[in-house]
Design a protein around this motif. Structure first.
Motif, PDB file in Angstrom:
ATOM      1  N   VAL A  40       0.824  -1.202   0.000  1.00  0.00           N
ATOM      2  CA  VAL A  40       0.000   0.000   0.000  1.00  0.00           C
ATOM      3  C   VAL A  40       0.862   1.257   0.000  1.00  0.00           C
ATOM      4  N   GLU A  42       0.602   5.844  -1.372  1.00  0.00           N
ATOM      5  CA  GLU A  42       0.023   6.834  -2.276  1.00  0.00           C
ATOM      6  C   GLU A  42       0.402   6.533  -3.718  1.00  0.00           C
ATOM      7  N   SER A  43      -0.294   7.181  -4.664  1.00  0.00           N
ATOM      8  CA  SER A  43       0.082   7.069  -6.066  1.00  0.00           C
ATOM      9  C   SER A  43       1.503   7.567  -6.242  1.00  0.00           C
ATOM     10  N   SER A  45       4.160   5.837  -5.308  1.00  0.00           N
ATOM     11  CA  SER A  45       5.055   5.321  -4.260  1.00  0.00           C
ATOM     12  C   SER A  45       5.901   4.145  -4.732  1.00  0.00           C
ATOM     13  N   LYS A  47       4.425   1.061  -5.942  1.00  0.00           N
ATOM     14  CA  LYS A  47       3.738  -0.226  -5.745  1.00  0.00           C
ATOM     15  C   LYS A  47       3.646  -1.021  -7.046  1.00  0.00           C
ATOM     16  N   GLU A 180      -4.112  -3.679  -8.058  1.00  0.00           N
ATOM     17  CA  GLU A 180      -5.347  -2.923  -7.847  1.00  0.00           C
ATOM     18  C   GLU A 180      -6.494  -3.434  -8.736  1.00  0.00           C
ATOM     19  N   THR A 183     -10.184  -1.724  -8.138  1.00  0.00           N
ATOM     20  CA  THR A 183     -10.311  -0.270  -7.981  1.00  0.00           C
ATOM     21  C   THR A 183     -11.493   0.292  -8.745  1.00  0.00           C
ATOM     22  N   SER A 212      -2.446  -2.038  -3.648  1.00  0.00           N
ATOM     23  CA  SER A 212      -3.632  -1.188  -3.467  1.00  0.00           C
ATOM     24  C   SER A 212      -3.264   0.105  -2.762  1.00  0.00           C
ATOM     25  N   HIS A 213      -4.043   1.154  -3.057  1.00  0.00           N
ATOM     26  CA  HIS A 213      -3.929   2.389  -2.289  1.00  0.00           C
ATOM     27  C   HIS A 213      -4.999   2.446  -1.208  1.00  0.00           C
TER      28      HIS A 213
END
Length: 322
Positions: A40, A42-43, A45, A47, A180, A183, A212-213
Motif C-alpha cells: 500500500v 500513495e500514487s 510510491s 507499488k 489494484e 479499484t 492497493s492504495h
C-alpha cells in the motif's frame, strides 16, 4: 518452509533527461504459501513498478538494476529470457487493474483462455476448454461453459475481472501479483471478489501480493502489509497490528485519513505537502519534509529498525499503542 515468493533488495530505475531515477529502492519482503501480502501507499510510491519488476516486465528506458526475485526458490532474474517467459503464467501470474490488459476484445473468452493453457501445457482444445471452465467455476462465475462462448465486451466489469483472475489461475501458480484489480468496481462486486481471493488463498495455497492504495481493502484481506513511500518500504508487519498501532509517521497519516474512522462531517486530517519527485528527493529520510516527528537527525538516511512485531524504516518510530 520455503517461501512462495522471496524478494530481496529489489531496485528498479528509469533513465530520464535528468538522469537515472530510482522508482523501487532496495525493496525486500516474502510471502508464504496461502498468505496475502498487501502493498500500500500513495500514487507514485512504487507499488505497481514493484509488481512489474517481480514479473520481469520492465522495459527500456527502465531496468531492474539489483536484487533477487525467488519464486519457489528459483531466482527469476538469473534465468534466461526464455526460461523467465516459461515461468510467467505457470509459476507466477499477474492480474492487472484493467482486465482488458489481459483479455483480447476480438476473441471469445474460451478461445483466449484455451490458448493460455496450451502455451504451457500441450493438449487438445477440448481439454483446454475444460480447464478454462473449471477455472471460471473456481472464481464463482455461474454458467461457466456458456461464458466461454462470449466476448469480453458482453460481460460486466466485475465478471471480466473474475475472468482475468481465472486466467491467472489456469496453471495453479504459486504466486499471483494483483495490481489494484478491484479499484474500478463498485463496492458490492469488490466485496465478492475479495471474498473469492481470500478463499482461493486458503484452499489452493496460492500466495498473493495485493497492490492497493485502499487501506480498507488491505485491512480486510491481507495477512501482512508493506507500506511504501518514495520507492521504499517504510513499515512492514502483520496487517491487524500495523492498522491498530502504526509505528511509522507516514503509516499513521495514511490510516488517519481513512473516512470510515471519523464521524460524518468531521474534517479529515491530511498529510501536509505532496509526494516528492523521485528526481529530487530530500536528503536523508524522503518523508522528512512532511513528517510531524522530523528532527535534524532525519537529514541522515533512516535506519531499518526491527521491532517486536514489525520492521520500520525510521529514526523516530512511534510508540506501540493504538
Amino acid at each position: 518452509m520455503t517461501q512462495a515468493l522471496d524478494v530481496r533488495g529489489l531496485t528498479t530505475r528509469f533513465e530520464t533527461r535528468k538522469g537515472w531515477v530510482t522508482a523501487v529502492n532496495d525493496v525486500s519482503f516474502s510471502v508464504a504459501p496461502g498468505r496475502i501480502m498487501g502493498l500500500v501507499g500513495e500514487s507514485g510510491s512504487g507499488k505497481s513498478v514493484t509488481g512489474f519488476s517481480i514479473m520481469g516486465l520492465i522495459d527500456a528506458p527502465g531496468e531492474v538494476s539489483a536484487g533477487e526475485v525467488l519464486v519457489g526458490g528459483r531466482d527469476m532474474r538469473k534465468l534466461s529470457p526464455e526460461d523467465r517467459r516459461k515461468m510467467r503464467g505457470r509459476d507466477v501470474a499477474m492480474v492487472f487493474q484493467d482486465p482488458m490488459m489481459t483479455l483480447n476484445p476480438v476473441l471469445k473468452v474460451g478461445d483466449q483462455m484455451a490458448m493460455a493453457v496450451r502455451v504451457h501445457d500441450p493438449m487438445s482444445k477440448r481439454a483446454a476448454l475444460d480447464r478454462a471452465q473449471a477455472a471460471l467455476e473456481t472464481v464463482g462465475i455461474p454458467a461457466a461453459r456458456e461464458r466461454l462462448e462470449v466476448y469480453p465486451h458482453q460481460l460486466s466489469g466485475g465478471m471480466r475481472q473474475r475472468v482475468a483472475i481465472a486466467t491467472a489461475l489456469l496453471h495453479s501458480p504459486s504466486v499471483i501479483i494483483a495490481d489494484e484489480p478491484t479499484t474500478a468496481l463498485d463496492v458490492s462486486i469488490q466485496g465478492q471478489i475479495l471474498a473469492e481471493v481470500r478463499r482461493l488463498a486458503d484452499e489452493t495455497g496460492t500466495a498473493f501480493v495485493w497492490v492497493s492504495h485502499d487501506l480498507a481493502v488491505v485491512s480486510s484481506l491481507a495477512d501482512e502489509v508493506c507500506v511504501m513511500y518514495a520507492g521504499r518500504i517504510v513499515e512492514t508487519g502483520p496487517t491487524d497490528r500495523v492498522i491498530a498501532a502504526p509505528r511509522h509517521p507516514y503509516t499513521k497519516g495514511l490510516i488517519g485519513s481513512v473516512p470510515g474512522l471519523h464521524e460524518p462531517g468531521e474534517k479529515l486530517p491530511q498529510i501536509p505537502g505532496a509526494t516528492p519527485q523521485l528526481v529530487n528527493l530530500p536528503t536523508g529520510c524522503p518523508f522528512r519534509p512532511r513528517c510531524f516527528r522530523a528532527t535534524p537527525a532525519c537529514e541522515a538516511p533512516p535506519p531499518r529498525v526491527a521491532l517486536q512485531d514489525r520492521v520500520v524504516l525510521c529514526h523516530h518510530p512511534l510508540e506501540g499503542t493504538a
